[in-house]
Enzyme design. Structure first.
Site, PDB file in Angstrom:
ATOM      1  N   HIS A 199       2.406 -33.443  45.335  1.00  0.00           N
ATOM      2  CA  HIS A 199       2.062 -32.010  45.343  1.00  0.00           C
ATOM      3  C   HIS A 199       3.294 -31.114  45.316  1.00  0.00           C
ATOM      4  O   HIS A 199       3.187 -29.926  45.033  1.00  0.00           O
ATOM      5  CB  HIS A 199       1.220 -31.683  46.581  1.00  0.00           C
ATOM      6  CG  HIS A 199      -0.169 -32.245  46.516  1.00  0.00           C
ATOM      7  ND1 HIS A 199      -1.279 -31.490  46.255  1.00  0.00           N
ATOM      8  CD2 HIS A 199      -0.628 -33.513  46.644  1.00  0.00           C
ATOM      9  CE1 HIS A 199      -2.357 -32.244  46.234  1.00  0.00           C
ATOM     10  NE2 HIS A 199      -1.994 -33.489  46.474  1.00  0.00           N
ATOM     11  N   ASP A 229       8.612 -24.317  44.474  1.00  0.00           N
ATOM     12  CA  ASP A 229       7.235 -24.636  44.864  1.00  0.00           C
ATOM     13  C   ASP A 229       6.650 -25.613  43.851  1.00  0.00           C
ATOM     14  O   ASP A 229       6.848 -25.427  42.644  1.00  0.00           O
ATOM     15  CB  ASP A 229       6.390 -23.346  44.881  1.00  0.00           C
ATOM     16  CG  ASP A 229       5.412 -23.308  46.040  1.00  0.00           C
ATOM     17  OD1 ASP A 229       4.890 -24.373  46.399  1.00  0.00           O
ATOM     18  OD2 ASP A 229       5.180 -22.214  46.587  1.00  0.00           O
TER      19      ASP A 229
HETATM   20  C1  GDG Z   1       1.445 -27.605  48.662  1.00  0.00           C
HETATM   21  C2  GDG Z   1       2.633 -27.382  47.730  1.00  0.00           C
HETATM   22  C3  GDG Z   1       1.024 -26.899  45.873  1.00  0.00           C
HETATM   23  C4  GDG Z   1      -2.370 -19.755  53.208  1.00  0.00           C
HETATM   24  N1  GDG Z   1      -2.444 -18.974  54.294  1.00  0.00           N
HETATM   25  C5  GDG Z   1      -3.732 -18.984  54.687  1.00  0.00           C
HETATM   26  C6  GDG Z   1      -4.465 -19.798  53.809  1.00  0.00           C
HETATM   27  N2  GDG Z   1      -3.599 -20.257  52.898  1.00  0.00           N
HETATM   28  C7  GDG Z   1      -3.993 -21.102  51.772  1.00  0.00           C
HETATM   29  C8  GDG Z   1      -3.748 -20.426  50.444  1.00  0.00           C
HETATM   30  C9  GDG Z   1      -3.656 -21.616  49.505  1.00  0.00           C
HETATM   31  C10 GDG Z   1      -3.026 -22.684  50.412  1.00  0.00           C
HETATM   32  O1  GDG Z   1      -3.224 -22.287  51.763  1.00  0.00           O
HETATM   33  C11 GDG Z   1      -1.527 -22.782  50.180  1.00  0.00           C
HETATM   34  O2  GDG Z   1      -1.301 -23.437  48.969  1.00  0.00           O
HETATM   35  P1  GDG Z   1       0.056 -23.292  48.162  1.00  0.00           P
HETATM   36  O3  GDG Z   1      -0.128 -24.027  46.881  1.00  0.00           O
HETATM   37  O4  GDG Z   1       0.334 -21.851  47.955  1.00  0.00           O
HETATM   38  O5  GDG Z   1       1.224 -23.878  49.071  1.00  0.00           O
HETATM   39  P2  GDG Z   1       1.437 -25.166  50.059  1.00  0.00           P
HETATM   40  O6  GDG Z   1       0.659 -25.030  51.297  1.00  0.00           O
HETATM   41  O7  GDG Z   1       2.909 -25.268  50.247  1.00  0.00           O
HETATM   42  O8  GDG Z   1       0.878 -26.422  49.227  1.00  0.00           O
HETATM   43  C12 GDG Z   1       2.258 -26.387  46.640  1.00  0.00           C
HETATM   44  C13 GDG Z   1      -0.082 -27.277  46.839  1.00  0.00           C
HETATM   45  O9  GDG Z   1       0.372 -28.182  47.846  1.00  0.00           O
HETATM   46  C14 GDG Z   1      -1.247 -27.933  46.107  1.00  0.00           C
HETATM   47  O10 GDG Z   1      -0.840 -29.027  45.350  1.00  0.00           O
HETATM   48  O11 GDG Z   1       0.572 -25.870  45.015  1.00  0.00           O
HETATM   49  O12 GDG Z   1       3.334 -26.218  45.737  1.00  0.00           O
HETATM   50  O13 GDG Z   1       3.770 -26.919  48.456  1.00  0.00           O
HETATM   51  O14 GDG Z   1      -4.920 -22.053  49.120  1.00  0.00           O
HETATM   52  O15 GDG Z   1      -4.789 -19.513  50.152  1.00  0.00           O
HETATM   53  N3  GDG Z   1      -5.783 -20.017  53.904  1.00  0.00           N
HETATM   54  C15 GDG Z   1      -6.447 -19.380  54.929  1.00  0.00           C
HETATM   55  N4  GDG Z   1      -5.789 -18.587  55.833  1.00  0.00           N
HETATM   56  C16 GDG Z   1      -4.460 -18.329  55.747  1.00  0.00           C
HETATM   57  O16 GDG Z   1      -3.897 -17.583  56.559  1.00  0.00           O
HETATM   58  N5  GDG Z   1      -7.770 -19.558  55.056  1.00  0.00           N
END
Ligand code: GDG
Length: 472
Positions: free
Chosen positions: A158, A366
Site C-alpha cells: 500500500h 504517499d
Molecule cells: C495507506 C497509504 C494508501 C482519515 N482521517 C479520518 C478518516 N480518514 C480516512 C480517509 C481515508 C483513509 O483514512 C486514509 O487513507 P490514505 O490513502 O489517505 O492514507 P493512509 O492512511 O496513509 O493509507 C496510502 C492507502 O494505504 C490505501 O492503499 O492510499 O498511500 O499510506 O479513507 O478518509 N476516516 C474517518 N475519520 C477521520 O478522522 N472516518
C-alpha cells in the site's frame, strides 16, 4: 470460485465492513463475501503471552470468518512499533533521516511473521487463494512456504516501494526482497513503484524483470503488476450529500460566516507534509492581505502510532506551527487554521469536503492517498472545489485535473492556493470531470478484481513450494 484468505496487519471488525467506516474494509470484504473465506490478522490488542497463544478468535459473518490474534507487548514493540513503523515506514517514504535500525527488532519482525503464519496455517484449505497486505507482513508468505504451503499467494504494497539507493539503507534489504519473491503476484500502487522493485531485482539481485511484470530472482518466478487502489465514487457522493443536512456541518458552515474553506484530512504522520502545508498557508496570508479574515484552513489529523518517537515530534511541531500562525493572523472573530487532532465520522468528512472550495492534499510521499480521491468524489458537480495535490502522491498519476504542487516548494503551494481560490467555474468543472473519469475507471472494485484475477490466474504448474535460493 475458490475461497479467499485475506491477511492484513489489522482486521476490520464485521461492523466496519458494513459501510459505516467505508473505504478499503468494505472493498476487501466484498471480495470475501463473493467467494467465502477468512480475514486473518492482529486484533489491535496487546495481550499476555498465554492469551496470544490461545489461537485466533473467530467471528462468523455469513461465509466470512474474521480470525484475529492479540500480540504480546514484546512482539508489539519489535514487530509493529519497531521494525514496521520505525524502519520500514520511514525508509519506504524516503525518510532515512527518521529511520532507526535495530537487529533485535528486525528479528522480532520476522519472528512475529512466522508466528502469525503458524496461526494462519490451521485455517487454510488446499485451494485457498491467499492475499497478504502491506509492509508489516513482507515475510509472511515466505514463512508459509517454509511450512510447505503451495497455495497461490499474492502481496499488495500500500505504500511506496523506494528506489534501490534508498532501500539499501535497510541492512537486511536483500532478505526483504527475497521474501517478496516468495509470492506469486506482487502488486504496487504506481508504475514508479513497480519500476523501483524491478530495478532492485536487476541491479542488486542478479535477477530479470520484463516490462510486463515477469520477474525471476532467487530461484523463483513471480508476476508484478500495478493495481491503483481507488474508491467507490458513488458511495462517497452519497455520504457527502447525506451529511449536508446534518447539524454539525451546518454549524461549521455558519461559523465560517461566508469565508472560503480549505479542507485537509490526514493521519497525523510526517509523510503527509502537514508542517510544510501550514507554512504555505501562512505564506499565502502574508502575500495576500485581501484574503486575511476571508479564508480558513481546517486540518483534521487523527493521531496514529503515537508511541513512536517521530510521531510525538511531528505532533509537537504541528501544534507549534498552528499556534504561531494563528497568533500572527487571528482576529477576535477569525482563526486562520482550525487544527483538530481527533477522528471524525466518515460522512462528516465527506460533507465537509463538499462544502469546501479547496482540498489541500500535499504529502511529501504517499503510496496512493485516498483522501485526494474522496475529496473529488464528494464535490457538487455543478460547483466543484479544486484539488491541490502533491506530485509525490501516487494519486498524482491519475488526478490530472488537480493543481499539482511540489510540497517542498512553500511559495509554489501558496500560489496554487491563490489560483484555486479564484478559479472560474468553467475551469473547476473541467478539472473535476477530468478527475472523475479516472476515479470511475480505476475504482476500488477494479483494483480488487484485477489483483485477484491475476492471482487466481497463476498457473498451478508454476507453483513453487521451496524457499528462495541465493542468486549470487
Ligand atoms: C495507506 C497509504 C494508501 C482519515 N482521517 C479520518 C478518516 N480518514 C480516512 C480517509 C481515508 C483513509 O483514512 C486514509 O487513507 P490514505 O490513502 O489517505 O492514507 P493512509 O492512511 O496513509 O493509507 C496510502 C492507502 O494505504 C490505501 O492503499 O492510499 O498511500 O499510506 O479513507 O478518509 N476516516 C474517518 N475519520 C477521520 O478522522 N472516518
Amino acid at each position: 470460485m475458490t475461497r479467499l484468505v485475506v491477511v492484513s496487519n489489522r482486521v476490520a471488525s464485521p461492523t466496519e465492513t458494513k459501510g459505516s467506516a467505508g473505504g478499503l474494509a468494505v472493498g476487501v470484504f466484498g471480495a470475501l463475501k463473493d467467494s467465502g473465506g477468512v480475514w486473518f490478522g492482529w486484533s489491535g490488542d496487546v495481550v499476555s503471552d498465554s492469551v496470544a497463544n490461545q489461537g485466533p478468535k473467530l467471528e462468523q459473518d455469513g461465509a466470512v470468518t474474521f480470525a484475529t490474534v492479540g500480540l504480546p507487548k514484546k512482539d508489539y514493540d519489535q514487530y509493529y512499533r519497531g521494525f514496521s513503523n520505525a524502519t520500514l515506514w520511514p525508509v519506504f517514504h524516503y525518510r532515512n533521516d527518521l529511520a532507526v535500525y535495530d537487529r533485535d527488532e528486525y528479528a522480532g519482525y520476522r519472528r512475529v511473521n512466522s508466528w502469525l503464519a503458524h496461526r494462519a496455517i490451521k485455517l487454510l484449505q488446499p485451494d485457498d487463494v491467499i492475499w497478504v497486505h502491506d509492509y508489516h507482513l513482507i515475510p509472511f508468505g515466505e514463512a508459509l512456504r517454509s511450512e510447505g504451503v503451495t497455495n497461490r499467494m499474492g502481496f499488495f504494497l500500500h505504500i511506496p516501494f523506494p528506489s534501490p539507493q534508498i532501500l539499501l539503507n535497510i541492512p537486511p534489504h536483500e532478505e526483504l526482497v527475497k521474501s517478496l519473491c516468495c509470492y506469486d503476484v506482487v502488486g504496487f500502487q504506481t508504475p514508479g513503484d513497480q519500476a523501483a522493485f524491478h530495478d532492485y531485482i536487476v541491479r542488486h539481485a542478479h535477477g530479470t524483470a520484463t516490462a510486463d511484470g515477469e520477474v525471476e530472482a532467487f530461484g523463483r518466478k513471480l508476476k508484478t503488476g500495478v493495481y491503483r487502489i481507488g474508491i467507490f465514487p458513488d458511495e462517497i457522493a452519497e455520504q457527502a450529500t447525506r451529511g449536508e443536512a446534518r447539524q454539525d456541518v451546518m454549524d461549521l458552515k455558519q461559523s465560517l460566516e461566508g469565508r472560503k474553506l480549505i479542507m485537509s484530512v490526514d493521519r497525523l504522520d510526517y509523510s503527509k507534509g502537514l508542517v510544510e502545508r501550514f507554512k504555505a498557508f501562512e505564506h499565502f496570508l502574508e502575500k495576500s492581505p485581501e484574503w486575511r479574515g476571508n479564508v480558513t484552513l481546517v486540518q483534521i489529523a487523527p493521531p496514529t502510532r503515537s508511541d513512536v518517537d517521530t510521531y510525538q515530534q511531528i505532533r509537537h511541531n504541528l501544534e507549534y506551527e498552528a499556534g504561531r500562525i494563528n497568533g500572527r493572523y487571528s482576529g477576535l472573530d477569525y482563526t486562520p487554521i482550525r487544527y483538530m487532532n481527533q477522528r471524525y465520522d466518515r460522512w462528516k468528512l465527506m460533507s465537509l469536503f463538499r462544502e469546501s472550495q479547496i482540498g489541500l492534499v500535499t504529502p511529501l510521499r504517499d503510496g496512493m492517498n485516498l483522501v485526494a480521491k474522496e475529496y473529488v468524489a464528494a464535490q457538487n458537480p455543478d460547483d466543484p472545489g479544486v484539488l491541490v495535490l502533491s506530485q509525490f502522491a501516487g494519486a498524482a498519476d491519475e488526478m490530472k485535473g488537480a493543481l499539482m504542487v511540489n510540497p517542498h516548494d512553500i511559495v509554489g503551494m501558496s500560489e496554487a492556493i491563490g489560483r484555486a481560490l479564484s478559479m472560474p467555474l468553467a475551469e473547476r468543472r473541467e478539472r473535476y470531470e477530468t478527475n472523475m473519469v479516472m476515479l470511475r475507471k480505476y475504482d476500488l472494485g477494479v483494483w480488487r478484481d484485477s489483483f485477484l484475477a491475476d492471482l487466481r490466474g497463476v498457473k498451478l504448474d508454476k507453483q513453487q513450494s521451496k524457499r528462495p535460493a541465493n542468486n549470487k
